[in-house]
Design an enzyme around this catalytic site. Structure first.
Site, PDB file in Angstrom:
ATOM      1  N   ARG A   1     -49.139 -10.143  44.199  1.00 50.95           N
ATOM      2  CA  ARG A   1     -48.018  -9.757  43.340  1.00 50.95           C
ATOM      3  C   ARG A   1     -48.353  -9.982  41.863  1.00 50.95           C
ATOM      4  O   ARG A   1     -47.512 -10.403  41.075  1.00 50.95           O
ATOM      5  CB  ARG A   1     -46.765 -10.539  43.735  1.00 50.95           C
ATOM      6  CG  ARG A   1     -46.375 -10.346  45.191  1.00 50.95           C
ATOM      7  CD  ARG A   1     -45.240 -11.256  45.634  1.00 50.95           C
ATOM      8  NE  ARG A   1     -44.917 -11.055  47.044  1.00 50.95           N
ATOM      9  CZ  ARG A   1     -43.938 -11.690  47.694  1.00 50.95           C
ATOM     10  NH1 ARG A   1     -43.187 -12.575  47.043  1.00 50.95           N
ATOM     11  NH2 ARG A   1     -43.711 -11.457  48.975  1.00 50.95           N
TER      12      ARG A   1
ATOM     13  N   ASP B   1     -34.963  -5.057  54.971  1.00 57.24           N
ATOM     14  CA  ASP B   1     -35.814  -6.229  55.127  1.00 57.24           C
ATOM     15  C   ASP B   1     -35.569  -6.904  56.482  1.00 57.24           C
ATOM     16  O   ASP B   1     -34.436  -7.002  56.944  1.00 57.24           O
ATOM     17  CB  ASP B   1     -35.525  -7.215  53.990  1.00 57.24           C
ATOM     18  CG  ASP B   1     -36.485  -8.385  53.965  1.00 57.24           C
ATOM     19  OD1 ASP B   1     -37.698  -8.135  53.916  1.00 57.24           O
ATOM     20  OD2 ASP B   1     -36.016  -9.537  53.993  1.00 57.24           O
TER      21      ASP B   1
ATOM     22  N   HIS C   1     -30.587 -12.116  56.053  1.00 54.63           N
ATOM     23  CA  HIS C   1     -30.243 -13.428  55.506  1.00 54.63           C
ATOM     24  C   HIS C   1     -29.741 -13.255  54.070  1.00 54.63           C
ATOM     25  O   HIS C   1     -29.976 -12.217  53.449  1.00 54.63           O
ATOM     26  CB  HIS C   1     -31.459 -14.367  55.531  1.00 54.63           C
ATOM     27  CG  HIS C   1     -32.676 -13.756  54.902  1.00 54.63           C
ATOM     28  ND1 HIS C   1     -33.629 -13.075  55.639  1.00 54.63           N
ATOM     29  CD2 HIS C   1     -33.078 -13.675  53.608  1.00 54.63           C
ATOM     30  CE1 HIS C   1     -34.566 -12.622  54.821  1.00 54.63           C
ATOM     31  NE2 HIS C   1     -34.256 -12.975  53.582  1.00 54.63           N
TER      32      HIS C   1
ATOM     33  N   ARG D   1     -34.360   0.514  52.055  1.00 52.68           N
ATOM     34  CA  ARG D   1     -35.406  -0.121  52.851  1.00 52.68           C
ATOM     35  C   ARG D   1     -34.814  -1.421  53.375  1.00 52.68           C
ATOM     36  O   ARG D   1     -34.210  -2.184  52.623  1.00 52.68           O
ATOM     37  CB  ARG D   1     -36.647  -0.377  51.993  1.00 52.68           C
ATOM     38  CG  ARG D   1     -37.790  -1.062  52.745  1.00 52.68           C
ATOM     39  CD  ARG D   1     -37.757  -2.550  52.559  1.00 52.68           C
ATOM     40  NE  ARG D   1     -38.957  -3.224  53.024  1.00 52.68           N
ATOM     41  CZ  ARG D   1     -39.091  -4.540  53.096  1.00 52.68           C
ATOM     42  NH1 ARG D   1     -38.101  -5.339  52.725  1.00 52.68           N
ATOM     43  NH2 ARG D   1     -40.218  -5.079  53.509  1.00 52.68           N
TER      44      ARG D   1
ATOM     45  N   HIS E   1     -46.364  -5.901  49.093  1.00 53.99           N
ATOM     46  CA  HIS E   1     -46.145  -7.205  48.474  1.00 53.99           C
ATOM     47  C   HIS E   1     -46.302  -8.349  49.473  1.00 53.99           C
ATOM     48  O   HIS E   1     -46.305  -9.523  49.075  1.00 53.99           O
ATOM     49  CB  HIS E   1     -44.747  -7.253  47.844  1.00 53.99           C
ATOM     50  CG  HIS E   1     -43.637  -7.098  48.840  1.00 53.99           C
ATOM     51  ND1 HIS E   1     -43.393  -5.927  49.513  1.00 53.99           N
ATOM     52  CD2 HIS E   1     -42.704  -7.988  49.282  1.00 53.99           C
ATOM     53  CE1 HIS E   1     -42.366  -6.089  50.325  1.00 53.99           C
ATOM     54  NE2 HIS E   1     -41.928  -7.326  50.209  1.00 53.99           N
ATOM     55  N   ASP E   2     -46.414  -8.023  50.762  1.00 56.88           N
ATOM     56  CA  ASP E   2     -46.551  -9.046  51.803  1.00 56.88           C
ATOM     57  C   ASP E   2     -47.960  -9.107  52.391  1.00 56.88           C
ATOM     58  O   ASP E   2     -48.173  -9.804  53.399  1.00 56.88           O
ATOM     59  CB  ASP E   2     -45.556  -8.769  52.937  1.00 56.88           C
ATOM     60  CG  ASP E   2     -44.127  -9.114  52.546  1.00 56.88           C
ATOM     61  OD1 ASP E   2     -43.942 -10.086  51.794  1.00 56.88           O
ATOM     62  OD2 ASP E   2     -43.199  -8.416  52.989  1.00 56.88           O
TER      63      ASP E   2
ATOM     64  N   ASN F   1     -34.097 -10.086  27.850  1.00 61.21           N
ATOM     65  CA  ASN F   1     -33.521 -10.605  29.104  1.00 61.21           C
ATOM     66  C   ASN F   1     -34.527 -11.439  29.906  1.00 61.21           C
ATOM     67  O   ASN F   1     -34.310 -11.719  31.087  1.00 61.21           O
ATOM     68  CB  ASN F   1     -32.963  -9.463  29.964  1.00 61.21           C
ATOM     69  CG  ASN F   1     -34.032  -8.472  30.417  1.00 61.21           C
ATOM     70  OD1 ASN F   1     -35.226  -8.752  30.356  1.00 61.21           O
ATOM     71  ND2 ASN F   1     -33.596  -7.308  30.878  1.00 61.21           N
ATOM     72  N   ASP F   2     -35.627 -11.840  29.274  1.00 63.61           N
ATOM     73  CA  ASP F   2     -36.648 -12.619  29.986  1.00 63.61           C
ATOM     74  C   ASP F   2     -36.107 -13.972  30.456  1.00 63.61           C
ATOM     75  O   ASP F   2     -35.306 -14.606  29.749  1.00 63.61           O
ATOM     76  CB  ASP F   2     -37.860 -12.873  29.081  1.00 63.61           C
ATOM     77  CG  ASP F   2     -38.723 -11.630  28.896  1.00 63.61           C
ATOM     78  OD1 ASP F   2     -38.360 -10.581  29.462  1.00 63.61           O
ATOM     79  OD2 ASP F   2     -39.734 -11.725  28.183  1.00 63.61           O
TER      80      ASP F   2
ATOM     81  N   GLU G   1     -38.165  -2.408  57.916  1.00 67.07           N
ATOM     82  CA  GLU G   1     -39.376  -3.225  57.880  1.00 67.07           C
ATOM     83  C   GLU G   1     -39.600  -3.778  59.285  1.00 67.07           C
ATOM     84  O   GLU G   1     -38.914  -4.701  59.726  1.00 67.07           O
ATOM     85  CB  GLU G   1     -39.256  -4.384  56.895  1.00 67.07           C
ATOM     86  CG  GLU G   1     -40.536  -5.216  56.830  1.00 67.07           C
ATOM     87  CD  GLU G   1     -40.327  -6.637  56.319  1.00 67.07           C
ATOM     88  OE1 GLU G   1     -41.330  -7.275  55.944  1.00 67.07           O
ATOM     89  OE2 GLU G   1     -39.177  -7.117  56.310  1.00 67.07           O
TER      90      GLU G   1
END
Length: 574
Positions: free
Chosen positions: A469, A325, A243, A323, A420-421, A149-150, A354
């Protein structure tokens, strides 16, 4: 007394119920300004009855303030005021109406009131969070378990990432590493978004009801959750409701039909036909990210759509929470509805926002259970990684954070040192593992839930996004086993000691770069001593007498109540 510093209000976090008959009371004063504090209280309808009096306990001290606390017990209804005594003998009475030198008359008006403890006003976090250890996974970079599935043009695993590079990580890859997660000792995973999206990060959702095919499908998500549950691991999904993606069906309908689209009011369109450059002609995330049109959650149809999504994935694959966002850019009204829907679908589901700043408006028991605790991270980075603040300043930062929230909220805060941020912690510490280990000791012994960003446990580094990341390092010869084993040891210590999960927090020492504190629960206590310095320090700490070091990071030498602390050392004394 410095009256300007004395503060209380009959509301969170200065007054809140612990159960239907107990009320937690907090009073703030200037540091070292008051010698004793008492609270006088009674049932607010006991018109002629005498006030009971109870001493308050000094629980927290920092550079500016002292905090006194106690718990009052009556039948749901409270009226109260305070009596303060300074070291010089000055005495003051403090009420909702102000300060008095003489005791106020026994009247109904003017005192502090907590009129009634309603059952719905008592906040309880999901019971399973008391033993929670969270591990965050960025699915695209964690493990490639199914190469079929790449995406096209997938990059070799481990190559330095760009904003648009794909490496093939997927849900099967996570399933394949459940034994690894169990060995580490975590019991909760949080996945960044896994729904259909053209990006590597998936924060621009195309379809909220479809797992991205490069990750798997709904059946694979169900398999992941089931296998995690079978191994005692909870699973949290990421809800991107502030969003959507540019390719989201409703926004594409607006692009095509303009004001004739029935989805026109789902967004805030400035100008049509739609333009994306040089600036979007519609409201978007951060104003400029054209691939992320902002959803108008004030719209009942938008609310209905998103709330059904939240309920769907709980029922469809049995996830254990969400979670949220960019949670601080969505109206409180929507989040209150969201909580009702989620808790109805699964009462023990956790809701984590968040919010990068003071999150107290969302943590009153009617919206979120917890947030990603970025203020905690900021303090830990400044003190341990960068060593730019003193222990005294660090103490001020963390105690002020504690005093913003109810105790039950503090116990479920997601205490992260990176995500990750953000830059990787080890990068911010200039690769100094000793500094990271000190930060980890604090993270795993402080109030709240320890939170691990994938790869930190094997010494991964990385600058700001996208470098933070990077692909997970699976070659054992490239992993830092010292850090990995240190994580395992701290997870074990936390799991085996109730004081670290439920106990109170009290700072014992905060001078120079040495910080010590106590966690206490049901008559048992643990002392944590941190020498965040590259030189030996000698401190006097009476409460540590006779306690054994259960961490043994470095040898602790004693002479009576004097502790000789090795450079860059930590001690957990029980």
């Amino acid at each position: 007394m410095i009256k300007e510093a004395i503060f209380h209000k009959s509301d969170i976090p200065f007054a809140y119920p612990l159960n239907e008959n107990q009320l937690k009371i907090v009073l703030r004063t200037a540091v070292f300004d008051v010698d004793r504090v008492y609270v006088l209280y009674k049932d607010r309808y006991d018109w002629l009855g005498k006030f009971k009096i109870k001493p308050m306990v000094l629980t927290h001290t920092n550079e500016l303030f002292d905090y006194y606390e106690t718990t009052l017990e009556l039948n749901k209804k409270f009226v109260y005021f305070f009596y303060l005594v300074a070291e010089g003998g000055e005495k003051l009475y403090y009420t909702e109406a102000g300060f008095y030198k003489k005791r106020p008359e026994n009247q109904f008006w003017g005192f502090f009131h907590y009129p009634y403890i309603g059952e719905k006003d008592v906040f309880f976090a999901p019971e399973w969070t008391s033993d929670c250890m969270v591990y965050q996974i960025f699915p695209e970079r964690f493990n490639n378990g199914d190469k079929s599935n790449d995406p096209e043009n997938v990059k070799p695993w481990g190559e330095k990432p760009t904003a648009d590079s794909f490496f093939g990580g997927d849900l099967q890859g996570i399933i394949d590493k459940i034994d690894y997660l169990k060995d580490l000792g975590i019991n909760t995973i949080y996945l960044t978004p896994i729904f259909l999206s053209p990006s590597t990060h998936k924060y621009d959702t195309t379809d909220y009801y479809t797992i991205d095919p490069h990750f798997g499908d709904t059946q694979k998500a169900r398999e992941l959750v089931q296998k995690c549950h079978d191994n005692g691991i909870k699973v949290i999904f990421d809800a991107v409701f502030n969003h959507c993606g540019y390719d989201f069906f409703a926004f594409q309908d607006v692009i095509k039909n303009g004001k004739k689209s029935k989805y026109w009011d789902w967004f805030n369109i400035y100008e049509w036909p739609i333009k994306t450059h040089p600036k979007p002609s519609y409201e978007a995330f951060a104003d400029t990210v054209w691939r992320m049109p902002k959803l108008m959650t004030k719209n009942p149809e938008v609310q209905k759509y998103l709330l059904e999504v939240a309920e769907y994935w709980i029922k469809e694959v049995d996830i254990d929470g969400w979670r949220l966002d960019v949670a601080n850019e969505i109206d409180h009204h929507f989040w209150r509805k969201f909580r009702e829907v989620v808790k109805a679908a699964k009462p023990e589901a956790i809701i984590v926002g968040e919010v990068w700043h003071d999150a107290s408006p969302w943590l009153r028991g009617d919206q979120f259970d917890s947030v990603m605790n970025y203020p905690f991270r900021n303090a830990v980075v400044d003190f341990f990684a960068k060593r730019k603040i003193s222990a005294s300043r660090f103490n001020t930062m963390i105690t002020e954070q504690l005093m913003r929230h109810m105790d039950s909220v503090n116990r479920v805060m997601f205490n992260l040192i990176g995500s990750h941020d953000t830059e990787r912690f080890l990068t911010l510490a200039n690769g100094m593992v000793a500094r990271m280990k000190l930060a980890l000791v604090f993270q795993f012994t402080f109030v709240g839930i320890p939170y691990i960003y994938y790869g930190d446990e094997v010494g991964m580094v990385g600058d700001y996004d996208p470098d933070c990341r990077r692909c997970m390092i699976w070659e054992e010869e490239k992993q830092n086993k010292s850090i990995f084993n240190f994580y395992k040891k701290l997870i074990s210590i936390r799991r085996e000691n109730e004081e670290l999960k439920y106990g109170s927090f009290c700072t014992l020492y905060a001078i120079g770069r040495v910080f010590a504190f106590k966690r206490e629960y049901k008559g048992k206590s643990i002392i944590v001593v941190l020498n965040n310095s590259s030189k030996q320090e000698v401190i006097f700490l009476n409460e540590a007498e006779g306690k054994e070091d259960i961490l043994k990071m470095k040898e602790l030498k004693r002479s009576g109540n004097l502790l000789y602390l090795q450079p860059n050392s930590a001690y957990i004394l029980k």
